[in-house]
Design a protein around this motif. Structure first.
Motif, PDB file in Angstrom:
ATOM      1  N   GLU A   1      -9.368 -17.794   7.345  1.00 32.80           N
ATOM      2  CA  GLU A   1      -8.557 -16.841   8.093  1.00 32.80           C
ATOM      3  C   GLU A   1      -7.093 -17.242   7.958  1.00 32.80           C
ATOM      4  OE1 GLU A   1      -9.316 -14.103   9.892  1.00 32.80           O
ATOM      5  OE2 GLU A   1     -11.445 -14.244   9.387  1.00 32.80           O
ATOM      6  N   PRO A   2      -6.178 -16.288   7.844  1.00 36.08           N
ATOM      7  CA  PRO A   2      -4.767 -16.635   7.714  1.00 36.08           C
ATOM      8  C   PRO A   2      -4.184 -17.170   9.017  1.00 36.08           C
ATOM      9  CG  PRO A   2      -5.006 -14.269   7.925  1.00 36.08           C
ATOM     10  CD  PRO A   2      -6.405 -14.832   7.812  1.00 36.08           C
ATOM     11  N   ALA A   3      -3.210 -18.038   8.874  1.00 33.09           N
ATOM     12  CA  ALA A   3      -2.499 -18.534  10.047  1.00 33.09           C
ATOM     13  C   ALA A   3      -1.540 -17.474  10.573  1.00 33.09           C
ATOM     14  CB  ALA A   3      -1.738 -19.807   9.689  1.00 33.09           C
ATOM     15  N   LEU A   4      -1.086 -16.596   9.681  1.00 29.98           N
ATOM     16  CA  LEU A   4      -0.174 -15.519  10.052  1.00 29.98           C
ATOM     17  C   LEU A   4      -0.548 -14.272   9.270  1.00 29.98           C
ATOM     18  CD1 LEU A   4       2.579 -14.664  11.464  1.00 29.98           C
ATOM     19  CD2 LEU A   4       3.627 -15.127   9.243  1.00 29.98           C
ATOM     20  N   ALA A   5      -0.551 -13.125   9.931  1.00 29.74           N
ATOM     21  CA  ALA A   5      -0.831 -11.852   9.267  1.00 29.74           C
ATOM     22  C   ALA A   5       0.109 -10.802   9.835  1.00 29.74           C
ATOM     23  CB  ALA A   5      -2.283 -11.436   9.480  1.00 29.74           C
ATOM     24  N   LEU A   6       0.856 -10.136   8.943  1.00 29.88           N
ATOM     25  CA  LEU A   6       1.834  -9.137   9.352  1.00 29.88           C
ATOM     26  C   LEU A   6       1.615  -7.833   8.591  1.00 29.88           C
ATOM     27  CD1 LEU A   6       5.181 -11.165   9.164  1.00 29.88           C
ATOM     28  CD2 LEU A   6       3.856 -10.669  11.220  1.00 29.88           C
ATOM     29  N   SER A   7       2.013  -6.735   9.210  1.00 31.86           N
ATOM     30  CA  SER A   7       2.025  -5.442   8.537  1.00 31.86           C
ATOM     31  C   SER A   7       3.352  -4.770   8.839  1.00 31.86           C
ATOM     32  CB  SER A   7       0.867  -4.570   9.024  1.00 31.86           C
ATOM     33  OG  SER A   7       0.862  -3.323   8.342  1.00 31.86           O
ATOM     34  N   LEU A   8       4.040  -4.313   7.798  1.00 23.65           N
ATOM     35  CA  LEU A   8       5.353  -3.688   7.947  1.00 23.65           C
ATOM     36  C   LEU A   8       5.308  -2.277   7.365  1.00 23.65           C
ATOM     37  CD1 LEU A   8       7.492  -6.706   6.655  1.00 23.65           C
ATOM     38  CD2 LEU A   8       7.014  -6.119   9.038  1.00 23.65           C
ATOM     39  N   PRO A   9       6.079  -1.339   7.923  1.00 25.17           N
ATOM     40  CA  PRO A   9       6.066   0.055   7.436  1.00 25.17           C
ATOM     41  C   PRO A   9       6.876   0.217   6.147  1.00 25.17           C
ATOM     42  CG  PRO A   9       7.625  -0.153   9.235  1.00 25.17           C
ATOM     43  CD  PRO A   9       6.945  -1.504   9.116  1.00 25.17           C
ATOM     44  N   LEU A  10       6.501  -0.545   5.132  1.00 20.18           N
ATOM     45  CA  LEU A  10       7.230  -0.550   3.868  1.00 20.18           C
ATOM     46  C   LEU A  10       6.309  -0.198   2.705  1.00 20.18           C
ATOM     47  CD1 LEU A  10       9.474  -3.747   4.321  1.00 20.18           C
ATOM     48  CD2 LEU A  10      10.125  -1.345   4.642  1.00 20.18           C
TER      49      LEU A  10
ATOM     50  N   GLY B   1       0.822  -1.200   0.000  1.00 20.91           N
ATOM     51  CA  GLY B   1       0.000   0.000   0.000  1.00 20.91           C
ATOM     52  C   GLY B   1       0.856   1.250   0.000  1.00 20.91           C
ATOM     53  N   GLY B   2       0.230   2.387   0.252  1.00 17.99           N
ATOM     54  CA  GLY B   2       0.975   3.626   0.304  1.00 17.99           C
ATOM     55  C   GLY B   2       1.829   3.747   1.551  1.00 17.99           C
ATOM     56  N   GLY B   3       1.318   3.234   2.678  1.00 14.92           N
ATOM     57  CA  GLY B   3       2.047   3.365   3.934  1.00 14.92           C
ATOM     58  C   GLY B   3       2.610   2.092   4.495  1.00 14.92           C
ATOM     59  N   SER B   4       2.081   0.945   4.069  1.00 15.54           N
ATOM     60  CA  SER B   4       2.501  -0.308   4.683  1.00 15.54           C
ATOM     61  C   SER B   4       2.477  -1.462   3.694  1.00 15.54           C
ATOM     62  CB  SER B   4       1.600  -0.634   5.891  1.00 15.54           C
ATOM     63  OG  SER B   4       0.241  -0.741   5.481  1.00 15.54           O
ATOM     64  N   LEU B   5       3.152  -2.517   4.080  1.00 20.46           N
ATOM     65  CA  LEU B   5       3.176  -3.786   3.346  1.00 20.46           C
ATOM     66  C   LEU B   5       2.494  -4.820   4.219  1.00 20.46           C
ATOM     67  CD1 LEU B   5       4.280  -6.001   1.332  1.00 20.46           C
ATOM     68  CD2 LEU B   5       6.363  -5.989   2.726  1.00 20.46           C
ATOM     69  N   GLU B   6       1.521  -5.525   3.659  1.00 22.99           N
ATOM     70  CA  GLU B   6       0.839  -6.598   4.383  1.00 22.99           C
ATOM     71  C   GLU B   6       1.232  -7.955   3.811  1.00 22.99           C
ATOM     72  OE1 GLU B   6      -0.330  -3.421   6.058  1.00 22.99           O
ATOM     73  OE2 GLU B   6      -1.134  -3.514   4.032  1.00 22.99           O
ATOM     74  N   ILE B   7       1.420  -8.910   4.704  1.00 20.87           N
ATOM     75  CA  ILE B   7       1.747 -10.279   4.336  1.00 20.87           C
ATOM     76  C   ILE B   7       0.859 -11.201   5.162  1.00 20.87           C
ATOM     77  CG2 ILE B   7       3.543 -12.049   4.170  1.00 20.87           C
ATOM     78  CD1 ILE B   7       5.638  -9.817   4.340  1.00 20.87           C
TER      79      ILE B   7
END
Length: 346
Positions: free
Chosen positions: A150-159, A137-143
């Motif tokens: 539902e995902p087993a893992l969900a992360l958001s990084l400031p990338l 996205g504009g402010g973050s990267l989601e994985i």
């Protein structure tokens, strides 16, 4: 039921209007999109400038009027990281509410990843098996990844592409030194994230990598994917090797010249280089040679969540409930005409 999902992002405010019924797929009615250009208006303190806030108020007001005109019964309204992380967040939300009647809510980065994963699962179905979802996205990267709804893992990084452009890539075009420095930072951040993500991808079962967002869509088009007019069902992929070939091209050009490249829109031309660097580093770090481009993303994820709650009230959750509101009464002030945009998904 007719609902509207209003997504206020770094570059635009996008209202999607759909009809939903239990046991049926969402039926798109219309979509309207207005520019916000918030990413380019964030100052050194992290505050969004007054001009951009006024533009945002106008865009949200137009979306609210469109929702009323289309007979929307429920409005789900949220802002992503450009407003969520702004130093003047409270002021922005208050001004939008006072002028338009729309109460902008927020999702955490992790919830954005979860809902985008839900959208990808709804699009590809159970036959896709394990999914690895990535979204710049504009402010973050989601994985996110997993083999369930539902995902087993969900992360958001400031990338996010806009954030990194603003913080790391001065100049137009940026210098080679700044490009190298950004690549180094992104690889360092993603190496840490890979240590958390990679174990969940082991086990011998196939994993289908999928990507959403305008950044990935435009990078795929830049490297040869079909045009939007080919429709949402035309297969679109982004291949790592072809992406690598384009990074030096993007790095050597000004934003104005990038906007003339295939698939690169003028509003995103300034940040597409940072997006390409993140995408390349992500695919390299996670050992992905190609990703499928999914036309559904967070807005469709919220629609899917609302559908779940209609068929099973126990599936209702706080994240969607706190964003849902009645459509505000029309304001008396005049407004410019809305520009309809074609639907990519649905």
């Amino acid at each position: 039921m007719r609902i509207g999902v209003l997504d206020v992002g770094s570059n635009s405010a996008h209202l999607m209007v759909v009809d939903i019924s239990v046991g049926e797929p969402p039926r798109p009615v219309t979509a309207v999109k207005r520019p916000t250009r918030l990413a380019e208006a964030i100052d050194a303190r992290g505050a969004v400038g007054g001009g951009a806030v006024c533009r945002l108020v106008g865009s949200v007001g137009e979306a609210a009027c469109a929702a009323t005109d289309q007979g929307v019964e429920e409005l789900i309204a949220f802002a992503t990281s450009a407003v969520r992380d702004a130093a003047n967040q409270d002021e922005i939300v208050a001004r939008v509410a006072a002028a338009t009647g729309v109460r902008l809510g927020f999702l955490s980065g992790r919830d954005e990843a979860r809902l985008t994963f839900l959208a990808a699962r709804a699009w590809y179905g159970w036959s896709a098996g394990r999914l690895l979802l990535v979204d710049i996205g504009g402010g973050s990267l989601e994985i996110a990844h997993g083999d369930a709804q539902e995902p087993a893992l969900a992360l958001s990084l400031p990338l996010g592409a806009g954030r990194l452009t603003r913080e790391q890539l001065p100049g137009d075009p940026p210098s080679r030194k700044h490009v190298r420095r950004l690549r180094r930072r992104v690889y360092e951040e993603l190496s840490k994230a890979a240590a958390e993500v990679a174990p969940g991808l082991d086990g011998g079962l196939p994993v289908r990598p999928v990507a959403t967002s305008k950044t990935f869509t435009q990078l795929a088009r830049l490297t040869g994917a079909p045009k939007r007019k080919a429709g949402p069902y035309a297969p679109r992929v982004l291949e790592l090797e072809r992406l690598r070939e384009q990074i030096p091209v993007l790095a050597s050009r000004t934003a104005a010249r990038r906007a003339k490249l295939r698939g690169v829109s003028r509003p995103r031309a300034a940040q597409i280089l940072a997006g390409a660097i993140v995408a390349e580093a992500l695919m390299t770090t996670l050992k992905i040679s190609r990703v499928d481009i999914c036309p559904w993303a967070i807005r469709e994820g919220l629609v899917a969540r609302r559908l779940q709650a209609m068929s099973d009230p126990a599936a209702a959750d706080d994240e969607t409930a706190r964003l849902t509101q009645a459509v505000p009464a029309p304001r008396p002030a005049g407004r410019p005409a809305l520009r309809a945009v074609p639907q990519l998904g649905g």
